[in-house]
Motif scaffolding. Structure first.
Motif, PDB file in Angstrom:
ATOM      1  N   ALA A 187       0.822  -1.218   0.000  1.00  0.00           N
ATOM      2  CA  ALA A 187       0.000   0.000   0.000  1.00  0.00           C
ATOM      3  C   ALA A 187       0.856   1.268   0.000  1.00  0.00           C
ATOM      4  N   ASP A 188       1.867   1.319   0.890  1.00  0.00           N
ATOM      5  CA  ASP A 188       2.705   2.517   0.975  1.00  0.00           C
ATOM      6  C   ASP A 188       3.539   2.701  -0.293  1.00  0.00           C
ATOM      7  N   PHE A 189       3.983   1.593  -0.881  1.00  0.00           N
ATOM      8  CA  PHE A 189       4.744   1.660  -2.130  1.00  0.00           C
ATOM      9  C   PHE A 189       3.871   2.258  -3.232  1.00  0.00           C
ATOM     10  N   ILE A 190       2.610   1.821  -3.297  1.00  0.00           N
ATOM     11  CA  ILE A 190       1.686   2.345  -4.300  1.00  0.00           C
ATOM     12  C   ILE A 190       1.486   3.850  -4.112  1.00  0.00           C
ATOM     13  N   LYS A 191       1.315   4.282  -2.861  1.00  0.00           N
ATOM     14  CA  LYS A 191       1.146   5.713  -2.581  1.00  0.00           C
ATOM     15  C   LYS A 191       2.357   6.505  -3.059  1.00  0.00           C
ATOM     16  N   GLU A 192       3.554   5.953  -2.811  1.00  0.00           N
ATOM     17  CA  GLU A 192       4.777   6.661  -3.196  1.00  0.00           C
ATOM     18  C   GLU A 192       4.899   6.755  -4.714  1.00  0.00           C
ATOM     19  N   VAL A 193       4.558   5.687  -5.420  1.00  0.00           N
ATOM     20  CA  VAL A 193       4.594   5.701  -6.882  1.00  0.00           C
ATOM     21  C   VAL A 193       3.599   6.720  -7.428  1.00  0.00           C
ATOM     22  N   LYS A 194       2.388   6.738  -6.860  1.00  0.00           N
ATOM     23  CA  LYS A 194       1.383   7.712  -7.314  1.00  0.00           C
ATOM     24  C   LYS A 194       1.843   9.144  -7.063  1.00  0.00           C
ATOM     25  N   ARG A 195       2.531   9.342  -5.933  1.00  0.00           N
ATOM     26  CA  ARG A 195       3.056  10.681  -5.631  1.00  0.00           C
ATOM     27  C   ARG A 195       4.083  11.089  -6.688  1.00  0.00           C
ATOM     28  N   GLU A 196       4.941  10.156  -7.092  1.00  0.00           N
ATOM     29  CA  GLU A 196       5.949  10.451  -8.118  1.00  0.00           C
ATOM     30  C   GLU A 196       5.287  10.753  -9.459  1.00  0.00           C
ATOM     31  N   ILE A 197       4.234   9.975  -9.785  1.00  0.00           N
ATOM     32  CA  ILE A 197       3.519  10.205 -11.043  1.00  0.00           C
ATOM     33  C   ILE A 197       2.920  11.612 -11.064  1.00  0.00           C
ATOM     34  N   ASN A 198       2.298  12.022  -9.963  1.00  0.00           N
ATOM     35  CA  ASN A 198       1.694  13.360  -9.880  1.00  0.00           C
ATOM     36  C   ASN A 198       2.744  14.458  -9.960  1.00  0.00           C
ATOM     37  N   LEU A 199       3.896  14.239  -9.287  1.00  0.00           N
ATOM     38  CA  LEU A 199       4.973  15.224  -9.348  1.00  0.00           C
ATOM     39  C   LEU A 199       5.483  15.396 -10.772  1.00  0.00           C
ATOM     40  N   LYS A 200       5.653  14.274 -11.462  1.00  0.00           N
ATOM     41  CA  LYS A 200       6.145  14.335 -12.844  1.00  0.00           C
ATOM     42  C   LYS A 200       5.128  15.019 -13.739  1.00  0.00           C
ATOM     43  N   LEU A 201       3.818  14.729 -13.523  1.00  0.00           N
ATOM     44  CA  LEU A 201       2.767  15.347 -14.320  1.00  0.00           C
ATOM     45  C   LEU A 201       2.731  16.855 -14.083  1.00  0.00           C
ATOM     46  N   ASN A 202       2.812  17.276 -12.818  1.00  0.00           N
ATOM     47  CA  ASN A 202       2.796  18.706 -12.494  1.00  0.00           C
ATOM     48  C   ASN A 202       4.017  19.417 -13.070  1.00  0.00           C
ATOM     49  N   HIS A 203       5.157  18.721 -13.055  1.00  0.00           N
ATOM     50  CA  HIS A 203       6.375  19.317 -13.586  1.00  0.00           C
ATOM     51  C   HIS A 203       6.271  19.518 -15.095  1.00  0.00           C
ATOM     52  N   SER A 204       5.670  18.540 -15.762  1.00  0.00           N
ATOM     53  CA  SER A 204       5.543  18.643 -17.234  1.00  0.00           C
ATOM     54  C   SER A 204       4.542  19.730 -17.636  1.00  0.00           C
ATOM     55  N   LEU A 205       3.584  20.010 -16.754  1.00  0.00           N
ATOM     56  CA  LEU A 205       2.576  21.044 -17.046  1.00  0.00           C
ATOM     57  C   LEU A 205       3.064  22.452 -16.751  1.00  0.00           C
ATOM     58  N   SER A 206       4.074  22.539 -15.863  1.00  0.00           N
ATOM     59  CA  SER A 206       4.548  23.866 -15.465  1.00  0.00           C
ATOM     60  C   SER A 206       5.546  24.426 -16.471  1.00  0.00           C
TER      61      SER A 206
END
Length: 206
Positions: A187-206
């Motif tokens: 569960a915690d691993f999944i949360k961390e991966v999702k956090r990385e995905i969101n960070l990468k998405l936000n970075h690509s949008l900025s």
């Protein structure tokens, strides 16, 4: 409520309590099973509150289990002379260090070669045997897309690694990965991966 209904109702709760106390999935299952067997051998008609009785029983069984493990550990250590004790400690520490180095090195390659989504799908599919339908719900991607991402990840990892710097700074994902392996719950691993995905998405949008 008959005995079968009580077992079906309270088993998940007792298992959760036992797992938190002893930290071992197999031991927790054994303790819960033993708790129910002892409960079934008693006169259940005299028990006013079945839920409270079973919670207290499984808690006591967990305490007894942990005390038995401690006694066994103490007996093993007492039988060692000081020199052997030092060697034993060094061996345990070396094994822990070596294991963490291996995990860190493997994750370092995965971190370097795979995008966050590829990494999440590869680890959950390859190491924890998640099927594509489960991956579809976790990452909100179609099954065919998950299958393609898994295949792409395997292809990237099969390429010659060469010299990959071992400079992973994301200690949380390593800790969560080890926790997932130890407890069988990523569960915690999944949360961390999702956090990385969101960070990468936000970075690509900025």
């Amino acid at each position: 409520m008959n005995q079968s209904q009580a077992i079906a109702l309270y088993q998940p709760l007792l298992h959760q309590i036992a797992l938190k106390m002893v930290g071992s999935l197999a031991d927790a299952e054994d303790i819960v099973q033993d708790t129910f067997l002892k409960w079934l051998s008693t006169n259940t008609e005299k028990i006013e509150n079945t839920r409270a009785y079973l919670i207290k029983a499984v808690t006591n069984n967990c305490i007894n289990h942990l005390e038995a493990l401690k006694r066994k550990k103490d007996e093993c250590l007492q039988n060692l002379n000081p020199s052997e004790l030092i060697d034993w400690y060094k061996e345990k520490e070396f094994f822990r260090f070596d294991m963490e180095n291996e995990i860190s090195a493997a994750l370092n390659v995965i971190q370097k070669k795979l995008e966050p989504l590829e990494k999440g799908i590869f680890v959950l599919r390859e190491l924890f045997d998640f099927d594509y339908e489960e991956l579809q719900h976790i990452f909100d991607k179609k099954k065919d897309n998950c299958r393609q991402l898994f295949s792409r990840a395997k292809g990237k990892l099969s390429e010659e690694t060469g010299k990959v710097k071992t400079d992973v700074a994301n200690h949380s994902i390593i800790d969560n990965f080890k926790k997932a392996c130890n407890f069988g719950s990523p569960a915690d691993f999944i949360k961390e991966v999702k956090r990385e995905i969101n960070l990468k998405l936000n970075h690509s949008l900025s």
